[in-house]
Design a protein around this motif. Sequence first.
Motif, PDB file in Angstrom:
ATOM      1  N   PHE A  25      -3.809   7.043  10.756  1.00 50.80           N
ATOM      2  CA  PHE A  25      -4.948   7.894  10.408  1.00 50.80           C
ATOM      3  C   PHE A  25      -5.341   7.658   8.960  1.00 50.80           C
ATOM      4  O   PHE A  25      -4.481   7.595   8.084  1.00 50.80           O
ATOM      5  CB  PHE A  25      -4.577   9.376  10.595  1.00 50.80           C
ATOM      6  N   SER A  26      -6.641   7.551   8.717  1.00 52.51           N
ATOM      7  CA  SER A  26      -7.104   7.381   7.335  1.00 52.51           C
ATOM      8  C   SER A  26      -6.939   8.699   6.579  1.00 52.51           C
ATOM      9  O   SER A  26      -6.834   9.775   7.186  1.00 52.51           O
ATOM     10  CB  SER A  26      -8.575   6.963   7.316  1.00 52.51           C
ATOM     11  N   GLU A  27      -6.934   8.600   5.262  1.00 50.66           N
ATOM     12  CA  GLU A  27      -6.850   9.810   4.448  1.00 50.66           C
ATOM     13  C   GLU A  27      -8.034  10.726   4.744  1.00 50.66           C
ATOM     14  O   GLU A  27      -7.863  11.943   4.874  1.00 50.66           O
ATOM     15  CB  GLU A  27      -6.813   9.442   2.965  1.00 50.66           C
ATOM     16  N   ALA A  28      -9.221  10.145   4.883  1.00 46.92           N
ATOM     17  CA  ALA A  28     -10.417  10.947   5.163  1.00 46.92           C
ATOM     18  C   ALA A  28     -10.272  11.700   6.484  1.00 46.92           C
ATOM     19  O   ALA A  28     -10.664  12.863   6.594  1.00 46.92           O
ATOM     20  CB  ALA A  28     -11.655  10.054   5.187  1.00 46.92           C
ATOM     21  N   ARG A  29      -9.692  11.050   7.463  1.00 46.30           N
ATOM     22  CA  ARG A  29      -9.501  11.687   8.771  1.00 46.30           C
ATOM     23  C   ARG A  29      -8.510  12.842   8.666  1.00 46.30           C
ATOM     24  O   ARG A  29      -8.715  13.906   9.249  1.00 46.30           O
ATOM     25  CB  ARG A  29      -9.001  10.640   9.754  1.00 46.30           C
ATOM     26  N   GLU A  85      -0.756   4.750  -0.886  1.00 42.88           N
ATOM     27  CA  GLU A  85      -1.627   5.233   0.189  1.00 42.88           C
ATOM     28  C   GLU A  85      -0.796   5.729   1.372  1.00 42.88           C
ATOM     29  O   GLU A  85      -1.095   6.773   1.953  1.00 42.88           O
ATOM     30  CB  GLU A  85      -2.577   4.124   0.641  1.00 42.88           C
ATOM     31  N   ASP A 145       0.823  -1.209   0.000  1.00 43.33           N
ATOM     32  CA  ASP A 145       0.000   0.000   0.000  1.00 43.33           C
ATOM     33  C   ASP A 145       0.860   1.263   0.000  1.00 43.33           C
ATOM     34  O   ASP A 145       0.538   2.262   0.633  1.00 43.33           O
ATOM     35  CB  ASP A 145      -0.968  -0.011   1.181  1.00 43.33           C
ATOM     36  N   TYR A 170       1.566   8.708  10.803  1.00 43.19           N
ATOM     37  CA  TYR A 170       0.427   9.033   9.939  1.00 43.19           C
ATOM     38  C   TYR A 170      -0.308   7.803   9.439  1.00 43.19           C
ATOM     39  O   TYR A 170      -1.485   7.897   9.077  1.00 43.19           O
ATOM     40  CB  TYR A 170       0.895   9.884   8.758  1.00 43.19           C
ATOM     41  N   HIS A 171       0.345   6.659   9.426  1.00 46.69           N
ATOM     42  CA  HIS A 171      -0.297   5.428   8.969  1.00 46.69           C
ATOM     43  C   HIS A 171      -1.464   5.035   9.885  1.00 46.69           C
ATOM     44  O   HIS A 171      -2.312   4.245   9.492  1.00 46.69           O
ATOM     45  CB  HIS A 171       0.716   4.284   8.903  1.00 46.69           C
ATOM     46  N   ARG A 188      -0.799   9.503   2.909  1.00 51.14           N
ATOM     47  CA  ARG A 188      -1.039   9.787   4.328  1.00 51.14           C
ATOM     48  C   ARG A 188       0.120  10.567   4.930  1.00 51.14           C
ATOM     49  O   ARG A 188      -0.080  11.493   5.715  1.00 51.14           O
ATOM     50  CB  ARG A 188      -1.235   8.490   5.100  1.00 51.14           C
TER      51      ARG A 188
END
Length: 112
Positions: A76-80, A29, A26, A73-74, A33
């Motif tokens: 936390f989701s991108e949306a968050r 992603e 990933d 940062y991993h 992030r």
Amino acid sequence: MMSEDMTPIEFTPSSGNVFADMGLEDAEELLTRAKLGVTVRRILESRNLKQQEIAKLLDIKQPEVSNLMKGKYHLFSEARLFGFLNKLEKKVTIQISTHYAGEALIEVAEIG
């Protein structure tokens, strides 16, 4: 000219994504992030806020503030992370464009 006791240093050029270089599935992603998280952290650091103030501002618990400020940062989701940017009164713009060979699939650019 190299002396006899000096060994040349071997290295592998980076792809531009350390996570891809590490072989993580990933990678794109994780890089996204990381870029979003760094942006959030820089904004918070520029405001000289204490962790309690950050927790209240972002509506998160203190351990999460600690993770954010330590670069985890991993977690936390991108949306968050987008939500944190919005709470910091930053507009997030998503632009869709043609992908060319050799360039990242996802880019994060901080403007102003």
